[in-house]
Design a protein around this motif. Structure first.
Motif, PDB file in Angstrom:
ATOM      1  N   VAL A   1      -6.026 -10.548   6.695  1.00  0.00           N
ATOM      2  CA  VAL A   1      -6.414 -10.721   5.299  1.00  0.00           C
ATOM      3  C   VAL A   1      -5.512 -11.756   4.635  1.00  0.00           C
ATOM      4  CG1 VAL A   1      -4.921  -8.791   4.583  1.00  0.00           C
ATOM      5  CG2 VAL A   1      -6.839  -9.473   3.121  1.00  0.00           C
ATOM      6  N   THR A   2      -6.061 -12.534   3.745  1.00  0.00           N
ATOM      7  CA  THR A   2      -5.276 -13.494   2.970  1.00  0.00           C
ATOM      8  C   THR A   2      -5.922 -13.703   1.608  1.00  0.00           C
ATOM      9  OG1 THR A   2      -4.244 -15.686   2.983  1.00  0.00           O
ATOM     10  CG2 THR A   2      -6.457 -15.572   3.870  1.00  0.00           C
ATOM     11  N   PRO A   3      -5.128 -13.762   0.540  1.00  0.00           N
ATOM     12  CA  PRO A   3      -3.713 -13.408   0.495  1.00  0.00           C
ATOM     13  C   PRO A   3      -3.517 -11.900   0.633  1.00  0.00           C
ATOM     14  CG  PRO A   3      -4.535 -13.808  -1.722  1.00  0.00           C
ATOM     15  CD  PRO A   3      -5.660 -14.163  -0.782  1.00  0.00           C
ATOM     16  N   ALA A   4      -2.277 -11.463   0.742  1.00  0.00           N
ATOM     17  CA  ALA A   4      -1.991 -10.037   0.889  1.00  0.00           C
ATOM     18  C   ALA A   4      -2.382  -9.302  -0.389  1.00  0.00           C
ATOM     19  CB  ALA A   4      -0.500  -9.829   1.179  1.00  0.00           C
ATOM     20  N   PRO A   5      -3.280  -8.309  -0.309  1.00  0.00           N
ATOM     21  CA  PRO A   5      -3.672  -7.570  -1.510  1.00  0.00           C
ATOM     22  C   PRO A   5      -2.474  -6.905  -2.178  1.00  0.00           C
ATOM     23  CG  PRO A   5      -5.179  -7.106   0.296  1.00  0.00           C
ATOM     24  CD  PRO A   5      -4.011  -7.850   0.887  1.00  0.00           C
ATOM     25  N   GLN A   6      -2.544  -6.816  -3.497  1.00  0.00           N
ATOM     26  CA  GLN A   6      -1.466  -6.221  -4.272  1.00  0.00           C
ATOM     27  C   GLN A   6      -1.994  -5.028  -5.061  1.00  0.00           C
ATOM     28  OE1 GLN A   6       1.927  -7.802  -4.276  1.00  0.00           O
ATOM     29  NE2 GLN A   6       0.817  -8.507  -2.464  1.00  0.00           N
ATOM     30  N   GLY A   7      -1.098  -4.124  -5.423  1.00  0.00           N
ATOM     31  CA  GLY A   7      -1.454  -3.016  -6.293  1.00  0.00           C
ATOM     32  C   GLY A   7      -2.550  -2.143  -5.720  1.00  0.00           C
ATOM     33  N   GLU A   8      -3.469  -1.731  -6.584  1.00  0.00           N
ATOM     34  CA  GLU A   8      -4.532  -0.825  -6.178  1.00  0.00           C
ATOM     35  C   GLU A   8      -5.433  -1.440  -5.117  1.00  0.00           C
ATOM     36  OE1 GLU A   8      -6.570   2.643  -5.797  1.00  0.00           O
ATOM     37  OE2 GLU A   8      -4.655   2.292  -6.836  1.00  0.00           O
TER      38      GLU A   8
ATOM     39  N   ALA B   1       0.822  -1.208   0.000  1.00  0.00           N
ATOM     40  CA  ALA B   1       0.000   0.000   0.000  1.00  0.00           C
ATOM     41  C   ALA B   1       0.857   1.259   0.000  1.00  0.00           C
ATOM     42  CB  ALA B   1      -0.933  -0.006   1.218  1.00  0.00           C
ATOM     43  N   ALA B   2       2.013   1.188   0.672  1.00  0.00           N
ATOM     44  CA  ALA B   2       2.901   2.356   0.751  1.00  0.00           C
ATOM     45  C   ALA B   2       3.515   2.720  -0.600  1.00  0.00           C
ATOM     46  CB  ALA B   2       4.001   2.101   1.778  1.00  0.00           C
ATOM     47  N   LYS B   3       3.424   1.834  -1.569  1.00  0.00           N
ATOM     48  CA  LYS B   3       3.899   2.159  -2.915  1.00  0.00           C
ATOM     49  C   LYS B   3       2.934   3.097  -3.637  1.00  0.00           C
ATOM     50  CE  LYS B   3       6.084  -2.410  -3.403  1.00  0.00           C
ATOM     51  NZ  LYS B   3       6.045  -3.714  -4.148  1.00  0.00           N
ATOM     52  N   LEU B   4       1.663   3.100  -3.202  1.00  0.00           N
ATOM     53  CA  LEU B   4       0.634   3.864  -3.899  1.00  0.00           C
ATOM     54  C   LEU B   4      -0.017   4.947  -3.047  1.00  0.00           C
ATOM     55  CD1 LEU B   4      -1.132   0.912  -5.761  1.00  0.00           C
ATOM     56  CD2 LEU B   4       0.448   2.585  -6.725  1.00  0.00           C
ATOM     57  N   ARG B   5       0.252   4.937  -1.759  1.00  0.00           N
ATOM     58  CA  ARG B   5      -0.284   5.944  -0.870  1.00  0.00           C
ATOM     59  C   ARG B   5       0.859   6.549  -0.059  1.00  0.00           C
ATOM     60  NH1 ARG B   5      -3.959   4.973  -3.804  1.00  0.00           N
ATOM     61  NH2 ARG B   5      -6.152   4.570  -3.246  1.00  0.00           N
TER      62      ARG B   5
ATOM     63  N   ALA C   1      -4.440  -3.167  -2.610  1.00  0.00           N
ATOM     64  CA  ALA C   1      -3.779  -2.871  -1.339  1.00  0.00           C
ATOM     65  C   ALA C   1      -4.039  -1.428  -0.927  1.00  0.00           C
ATOM     66  CB  ALA C   1      -2.282  -3.132  -1.448  1.00  0.00           C
ATOM     67  N   ALA C   2      -3.977  -0.521  -1.883  1.00  0.00           N
ATOM     68  CA  ALA C   2      -4.213   0.887  -1.592  1.00  0.00           C
ATOM     69  C   ALA C   2      -5.655   1.128  -1.142  1.00  0.00           C
ATOM     70  CB  ALA C   2      -3.896   1.726  -2.830  1.00  0.00           C
ATOM     71  N   LYS C   3      -6.616   0.471  -1.798  1.00  0.00           N
ATOM     72  CA  LYS C   3      -8.018   0.628  -1.414  1.00  0.00           C
ATOM     73  C   LYS C   3      -8.267   0.101  -0.004  1.00  0.00           C
ATOM     74  CE  LYS C   3     -11.240  -0.445  -4.310  1.00  0.00           C
ATOM     75  NZ  LYS C   3     -12.018  -1.229  -5.317  1.00  0.00           N
ATOM     76  N   LEU C   4      -7.625  -1.020   0.334  1.00  0.00           N
ATOM     77  CA  LEU C   4      -7.780  -1.537   1.695  1.00  0.00           C
ATOM     78  C   LEU C   4      -7.218  -0.545   2.699  1.00  0.00           C
ATOM     79  CD1 LEU C   4      -8.607  -3.666   3.714  1.00  0.00           C
ATOM     80  CD2 LEU C   4      -6.454  -4.882   3.258  1.00  0.00           C
ATOM     81  N   TRP C   5      -6.071   0.059   2.397  1.00  0.00           N
ATOM     82  CA  TRP C   5      -5.518   1.068   3.295  1.00  0.00           C
ATOM     83  C   TRP C   5      -6.496   2.217   3.498  1.00  0.00           C
ATOM     84  CZ3 TRP C   5      -3.046   2.793   7.125  1.00  0.00           C
ATOM     85  CH2 TRP C   5      -2.866   4.173   7.286  1.00  0.00           C
ATOM     86  N   ASP C   6      -7.122   2.688   2.412  1.00  0.00           N
ATOM     87  CA  ASP C   6      -8.077   3.786   2.537  1.00  0.00           C
ATOM     88  C   ASP C   6      -9.187   3.425   3.523  1.00  0.00           C
ATOM     89  OD1 ASP C   6      -6.605   5.126   0.602  1.00  0.00           O
ATOM     90  OD2 ASP C   6      -7.956   4.562  -1.036  1.00  0.00           O
ATOM     91  N   GLY C   7      -9.669   2.179   3.431  1.00  0.00           N
ATOM     92  CA  GLY C   7     -10.724   1.740   4.335  1.00  0.00           C
ATOM     93  C   GLY C   7     -10.239   1.605   5.764  1.00  0.00           C
ATOM     94  N   VAL C   8      -9.052   1.045   5.936  1.00  0.00           N
ATOM     95  CA  VAL C   8      -8.500   0.886   7.283  1.00  0.00           C
ATOM     96  C   VAL C   8      -8.288   2.248   7.927  1.00  0.00           C
ATOM     97  CG1 VAL C   8      -6.443   0.163   8.578  1.00  0.00           C
ATOM     98  CG2 VAL C   8      -7.460  -1.371   6.872  1.00  0.00           C
ATOM     99  N   TYR C   9      -7.745   3.177   7.171  1.00  0.00           N
ATOM    100  CA  TYR C   9      -7.525   4.520   7.729  1.00  0.00           C
ATOM    101  C   TYR C   9      -8.852   5.157   8.134  1.00  0.00           C
ATOM    102  CZ  TYR C   9      -6.076   9.329   8.313  1.00  0.00           C
ATOM    103  OH  TYR C   9      -5.857  10.584   8.831  1.00  0.00           O
ATOM    104  N   ALA C  10      -9.877   4.955   7.308  1.00  0.00           N
ATOM    105  CA  ALA C  10     -11.184   5.541   7.610  1.00  0.00           C
ATOM    106  C   ALA C  10     -11.757   4.983   8.906  1.00  0.00           C
ATOM    107  CB  ALA C  10     -12.154   5.284   6.454  1.00  0.00           C
ATOM    108  N   VAL C  11     -11.669   3.672   9.103  1.00  0.00           N
ATOM    109  CA  VAL C  11     -12.285   3.106  10.302  1.00  0.00           C
ATOM    110  C   VAL C  11     -11.447   3.363  11.551  1.00  0.00           C
ATOM    111  CG1 VAL C  11     -13.593   1.369   9.031  1.00  0.00           C
ATOM    112  CG2 VAL C  11     -11.334   0.772   9.929  1.00  0.00           C
ATOM    113  N   VAL C  12     -10.118   3.286  11.420  1.00  0.00           N
ATOM    114  CA  VAL C  12      -9.288   3.453  12.614  1.00  0.00           C
ATOM    115  C   VAL C  12      -9.376   4.871  13.153  1.00  0.00           C
ATOM    116  CG1 VAL C  12      -7.074   4.106  11.574  1.00  0.00           C
ATOM    117  CG2 VAL C  12      -7.069   2.731  13.623  1.00  0.00           C
ATOM    118  N   THR C  13      -9.640   5.843  12.296  1.00  0.00           N
ATOM    119  CA  THR C  13      -9.721   7.234  12.744  1.00  0.00           C
ATOM    120  C   THR C  13     -11.151   7.686  13.017  1.00  0.00           C
ATOM    121  OG1 THR C  13      -9.706   8.016  10.434  1.00  0.00           O
ATOM    122  CG2 THR C  13      -7.581   7.912  11.592  1.00  0.00           C
TER     123      THR C  13
END
Length: 215
Positions: free
Chosen positions: A170-177, A28-32, A179-191
């Motif tokens: 999560v399994t398998p580890a999301p790749q590419g976009e 995710a850090a490659k795209l965000r 992974a980035a979309k999952l990060w967007d969701g995680v950031y939204a819920v954690v905050t």
């Protein structure tokens, strides 16, 4: 340009789910704009107060997790964040991708792969770093409570307060976009103030098929 977010990630190298999640956050850090800050926690320390309540096979496994977290803590104390992350990758490559179960084998191999001195393996047999390990562990678990495990992911919310959650698992580890979309969701819920949990039963075990043993 979006503000870079520092993500604190707590891990125990023994946990396959945490290592899977770590591969996701790296992707995710490659795209965000994410800066990952690695932290060590311990399944042994987490479960030590409730050893009488856990299954016997898991109780027998827990002491075997200590050498790797001790070595990782020694590296965290003596080197920089990038080096700790490199060691974590090397440990996971051997434990989870390689299936190596013997700390006497995978720790020296991981240290060599990470470009670290072989004598750091001695930390795995010593209590020298245990206080630092416990301090790091309690910083992470203090954000989420003791009824969860590893990984713990934490960020600062809009008020500048660090908030964290266990997971994502999560399994398998999301790749590419993905992974980035999952990060967007995680950031939204954690905050989100007052958010605690989303969950469903696991139907698959850790799947590392889309991962390669890269440092």
């Amino acid at each position: 340009m979006a503000e870079t977010k520092t993500v604190d990630f707590w891990f125990d190298p023994a946990c396959p789910w945490a290592w899977m999640t770590s591969r996701w956050i790296i992707e995710a850090a490659k795209l965000r704009p994410i800066n990952i800050r690695w932290n060590v926690m311990s399944l042994f320390v987490l479960n030590e107060p409730k050893l009488d309540e856990i299954p016997e096979h898991y109780k027998e496994l827990l002491p075997k997790t200590l050498p790797a977290v001790r070595v990782a803590t020694a590296v965290a104390q003596q080197y920089d964040n990038e080096t700790l992350g490199r060691l974590y990758t090397a440990l996971g490559n051997r434990i989870h991708l390689g299936g190596e179960k013997d700390a006497e084998v995978y720790i020296p191999a991981a240290l060599e792969a990470a470009g670290l001195p072989a004598e750091l393996a001695d930390a795995g047999k010593s209590e020298e770093w245990d206080e630092a390990l416990k301090a790091s562990h309690h910083r992470g678990i203090g954000l989420v409570g003791t009824d969860v495990g590893t990984p713990v992911v934490a960020v600062e919310n809009d008020e500048g307060v660090q908030v964290g959650l266990f997971g994502p698992v999560v399994t398998p580890a999301p790749q590419g976009e993905a992974a980035a979309k999952l990060w967007d969701g995680v950031y939204a819920v954690v905050t989100t103030p007052g958010f605690y949990e989303l969950k469903r039963s696991r139907t698959d075990g850790p799947n590392f098929d889309n991962l390669t043993a890269d440092l």
